[in-house]
Design an enzyme around this catalytic site. Sequence first.
Site, PDB file in Angstrom:
ATOM      1  N   THR A 110      47.858  45.367  46.336  1.00 57.92           N
ATOM      2  CA  THR A 110      48.348  45.615  44.986  1.00 57.92           C
ATOM      3  C   THR A 110      49.619  46.454  45.043  1.00 57.92           C
ATOM      4  O   THR A 110      50.568  46.222  44.289  1.00 57.92           O
ATOM      5  CB  THR A 110      47.270  46.317  44.139  1.00 57.92           C
ATOM      6  OG1 THR A 110      46.035  45.652  44.342  1.00 57.92           O
ATOM      7  CG2 THR A 110      47.620  46.282  42.674  1.00 57.92           C
ATOM      8  N   HIS A 141      30.709  48.780  41.063  1.00 57.12           N
ATOM      9  CA  HIS A 141      30.351  48.908  39.642  1.00 57.12           C
ATOM     10  C   HIS A 141      28.987  49.558  39.485  1.00 57.12           C
ATOM     11  O   HIS A 141      28.564  49.841  38.374  1.00 57.12           O
ATOM     12  CB  HIS A 141      30.323  47.537  38.975  1.00 57.12           C
ATOM     13  CG  HIS A 141      31.662  46.874  38.919  1.00 57.12           C
ATOM     14  ND1 HIS A 141      32.519  47.051  37.866  1.00 57.12           N
ATOM     15  CD2 HIS A 141      32.303  46.068  39.790  1.00 57.12           C
ATOM     16  CE1 HIS A 141      33.621  46.353  38.087  1.00 57.12           C
ATOM     17  NE2 HIS A 141      33.528  45.756  39.250  1.00 57.12           N
ATOM     18  N   SER A 194      33.729  24.778  30.721  1.00 56.52           N
ATOM     19  CA  SER A 194      35.137  24.608  30.359  1.00 56.52           C
ATOM     20  C   SER A 194      36.046  25.185  31.438  1.00 56.52           C
ATOM     21  O   SER A 194      37.013  24.551  31.865  1.00 56.52           O
ATOM     22  CB  SER A 194      35.394  25.284  29.008  1.00 56.52           C
ATOM     23  OG  SER A 194      36.767  25.467  28.812  1.00 56.52           O
ATOM     24  N   SER A 221      56.109  38.118  37.832  1.00 57.09           N
ATOM     25  CA  SER A 221      56.978  37.757  38.953  1.00 57.09           C
ATOM     26  C   SER A 221      57.995  36.692  38.565  1.00 57.09           C
ATOM     27  O   SER A 221      58.957  36.455  39.297  1.00 57.09           O
ATOM     28  CB  SER A 221      56.145  37.239  40.125  1.00 57.09           C
ATOM     29  OG  SER A 221      55.229  38.224  40.518  1.00 57.09           O
ATOM     30  N   GLU A 261      35.985  38.100  38.541  1.00 56.90           N
ATOM     31  CA  GLU A 261      36.408  37.803  37.172  1.00 56.90           C
ATOM     32  C   GLU A 261      37.574  38.703  36.724  1.00 56.90           C
ATOM     33  O   GLU A 261      38.489  38.246  36.055  1.00 56.90           O
ATOM     34  CB  GLU A 261      35.220  37.965  36.214  1.00 56.90           C
ATOM     35  CG  GLU A 261      35.557  37.975  34.730  1.00 56.90           C
ATOM     36  CD  GLU A 261      36.008  36.633  34.190  1.00 56.90           C
ATOM     37  OE1 GLU A 261      35.805  35.619  34.879  1.00 56.90           O
ATOM     38  OE2 GLU A 261      36.578  36.606  33.086  1.00 56.90           O
ATOM     39  N   TYR A 309      39.871  39.872  38.541  1.00 58.74           N
ATOM     40  CA  TYR A 309      41.096  39.378  39.174  1.00 58.74           C
ATOM     41  C   TYR A 309      41.520  38.049  38.576  1.00 58.74           C
ATOM     42  O   TYR A 309      42.712  37.732  38.546  1.00 58.74           O
ATOM     43  CB  TYR A 309      40.921  39.304  40.698  1.00 58.74           C
ATOM     44  CG  TYR A 309      40.799  40.700  41.249  1.00 58.74           C
ATOM     45  CD1 TYR A 309      41.932  41.481  41.389  1.00 58.74           C
ATOM     46  CD2 TYR A 309      39.575  41.267  41.536  1.00 58.74           C
ATOM     47  CE1 TYR A 309      41.838  42.785  41.823  1.00 58.74           C
ATOM     48  CE2 TYR A 309      39.476  42.563  41.972  1.00 58.74           C
ATOM     49  CZ  TYR A 309      40.610  43.321  42.111  1.00 58.74           C
ATOM     50  OH  TYR A 309      40.516  44.608  42.524  1.00 58.74           O
ATOM     51  N   ARG A 364      29.978  56.016  27.138  1.00 56.97           N
ATOM     52  CA  ARG A 364      30.364  54.737  26.537  1.00 56.97           C
ATOM     53  C   ARG A 364      29.285  54.237  25.589  1.00 56.97           C
ATOM     54  O   ARG A 364      28.126  54.612  25.721  1.00 56.97           O
ATOM     55  CB  ARG A 364      30.440  53.643  27.602  1.00 56.97           C
ATOM     56  CG  ARG A 364      31.457  53.724  28.597  1.00 56.97           C
ATOM     57  CD  ARG A 364      31.192  52.654  29.661  1.00 56.97           C
ATOM     58  NE  ARG A 364      31.499  51.312  29.159  1.00 56.97           N
ATOM     59  CZ  ARG A 364      31.468  50.213  29.941  1.00 56.97           C
ATOM     60  NH1 ARG A 364      31.156  50.305  31.190  1.00 56.97           N
ATOM     61  NH2 ARG A 364      31.761  49.035  29.423  1.00 56.97           N
TER      62      ARG A 364
END
Lengths: 181, 516
Positions: B319, B294, B160, B259, B246, B248, B441
Site C-alpha cells: 500500500t 477482525h 450478480s 492511477s 471484500e 479490498y 459502536r
Amino acid sequence: MEKATRKTVMRLAVSAVLMFVAVFAIMPPLYTLLCEITGLRKVGGAYEAEEIKVDTARQVTVQFVATHNDAMAWEFHPMEYKVTVNPGKKTVVKYFARNNTDKSMVAQAVPSISPFSAVNYFHKIECFCFNHQPLAAGESAELGLEFVVDQDLPKQVTTITLSYTLFDITAQAQPQVALVQ
Amino acid sequence: MAHGPAHGLSRWFYTTNHKDIGSMYLWFSFAMFFLGGIFALVIRAELFEPGLQIVEPNFFNQMTTMHGLVMVFGAVMPAFVGLANWMVPMMIGAPDMALPRMNNLSFWILPFAFAMLASTLFMEGGAPNFGWTFYAPLSTTYAPPSVTFFIFAIHIMGASSIMGSINIIATILNMRAPGMTLMKMPLFVWTWLITAYLLIAVMPVLAGVVTMMLMDIHFGTSFFNAAGGGDPVLFQHVFWFFGHPEVYIMILPAFGVVSAIIPTFARKPLFGYSSMVYATASIAILSFMVWAHHMFTVGMPFIGEWVFMIATMAIAVPTGVKVFNWVTTMYKGSMTFETPMLFSIAFVILFTIGGFSGLMLAIAPADFQYHDTYFVVAHFHYVLVPGAIFSITAAVYYWLPKWCGRMYDETLGKTHFWLAFIGLNLTFFPMHFSGLAGMPRRIPDYNPLFANWNMLSSVGAFLFGAAQVLFLYIVIRAIVSGRRATAQVWEGAHGLEWTVPSPAPYHTFTTPPKVD
C-alpha cells in the site's frame, strides 16, 4: 461465444462453485481440527489416564461454574463450587441438574476452561458433557465429572475455572426424548 | 454501423450494450447511495445528543445494519461494476463485454435483491438488526423473522457479483485489441482484473455462510450452535474470510481510478507502472491471510494473534508503494486542480490517514482497547468514504464528459468537493477521539462525556449529505445543459477511451484499434 471465452467462463464458474462447496465441506471440519490441535476446544473424547505421579508439593484450586443458555429452564449447578487438588491426583465432582418443566427434555453441556494456558493441562477422564442428558419432567440427576490436573501445568497457574453452559437440544435429539418417555 | 439504441423503456430492459448497462449500474448505485445516506442520517440525528430522542433502539440497530449493507453491496460495489462496464471495453479496445446477455441479467437481478432487502423495513419484527456483519447466533437464534429475506437478498447480490466478475475477466483476457498486452493495460483494467478474481473467490464464501445460517434457522443444523456441536466463532472465521478480501474489492478499483486521474492532471506518466501492478497483486494475495485481525478478542492462541498481526502490517508495504507512486507522480508535475484531481488528491491524503488508523488497529494488544469502539468506525469510514466514494466521485467527474458529451460546471464541482471534504472530516475525525475515549459502536445512547464529539459528527454528516445532493444536481445539469466536450476532454489524458468522440458513440471499436 468464442472458444477461448467459453474456456475462461467455464473455468471461473467451476472455481466459484468449488469455493461454495468448500465453505460447507472443508471449512467446518478444518476449523474443528485446528481447535483440537491448538487445544482451543476439546471436542469430546475422554483422556486416557496414564500412571502419573501425584505432585503433593503443589496445590491448584479448581472452580466450577454453571451457565444456562438462553431460555434453558433446568436447575443446573455444581454441588461444590471449588476444590483444591494436587496435580496428578484424580478427582471426582458432581453437578446437579433438575428438569423443572412439565415435559421431557434433552440437554447438552458445553465446557470451557480458563485461563487459556491451562487448557492443555486439564484432563477430563469422565464427563457428563461427553453425552446428551435426557431428563423426564420433574426428574433430577447428579452428573459426574472425573478429572486430573497435569503435573506439567504452567507454574503461574494457581486457579483453573471450569465452566459449563447447558443448552436445550430437545429439538435436535427427538429420538432420545422418546427413549425417556 | 449506423445502429443506435432502441427507443422507449424496452431499450433498458433488453439492452446488452455495455454503455447502457454501465449507466444503469451507476444510476442504481447513486440511488442506493442516497438510500444508505438517509439511514446514516437517521443514525447521526439520534446521536446528535445523548439520550434517546428520535428512534427506538431496535430501529436504530436496523438503521446501522441497513446502512452498512446498502452502502457496501448497493452503492460501492455496483458503482465500480458500472465504471468497469463503461470503461473496460473502451480502455482495451473491445467492442463490448464478452457476455452481453449475462451482463444484462447481472444488472437486472440487483433491483430485486435490494427491493427485497428494503421491504424488510416494513415487515413485522422489523428489518435485520444485527449489524452488517450479521454474527451468529445473533443473526440466527435471536434474529427477526425478516432474516430469511435478508439471506436471499444476499444470495442474489452474490450471484450478480459473480456473473459480473466472470464477464469482466472474460472480457479482459480474451477481447483486448491486437497489441494491447497485459502490461500495457491501463491500471484501472488491471485493478479490476484482480478485483474480479477476488470476487469469484469470496462471493461464494458469503453465499455459503448465509446458506449455513439459513440451514441453522430453518433446517435444524448446528453450524453455529454450540448446543449441537457447532461454534459461533466459526461464523466469524468464515464471514471474515469473505469480509476482508471484500474490503479490498471495494478499494482496488479505486486505486485504478486514481492511477488514471493523477497522471492526467500532473501531466506526467505514472511513476512506476509495473510496481503498481505487482503491489495490487500482492495486496490481493495478502488479503486472504489476515481475516482474523477482525476478531483478535475472541480468544485466539497467542501464535494466531501474532501471525495475523504481522500479516496485517505487511499489507502496509504494497500500500505504501502505491501511495509513494501517486506522490512521486505529482512531484514536479505541471499540476492543475480540476474537480477530479481535487477528489484524487484528497483520496491519497485521507486514505493514508485511514491506513494509519488501520495499522494502529492491527496491533493486537492495542486492539483489545479499540475493538468495537468508534475508533474502528472512524478507521473504516476513512478508508471507505474518501477511499471508495471519493474515487467514484472523481471517476464520475473525470469520465462524465466522455459519457454524455457535456462538461460539468467547474465552480459547482469545486464547491461540491470542498463541502464534501469538510463534511467528511467533520463527521469522521472526531470519531477517533470519542472512540479512543471508549464510546462503543452500534449503541443509540452514550455517556454525556462524548456529547461534543458526537454533535460535531452529526453536523458534519448533514453537511456531507447536502454536498451529495449538490452532486446529483451537478450531474443532471451537465447532462441536460453542460457545455459541449471535446473528444480529448482533458489536456493530459492518455488512453484509448479519449480517441473516440464525446459522447462515446453507442458502438465503439467495432474494428479493433491498433495499439503500439
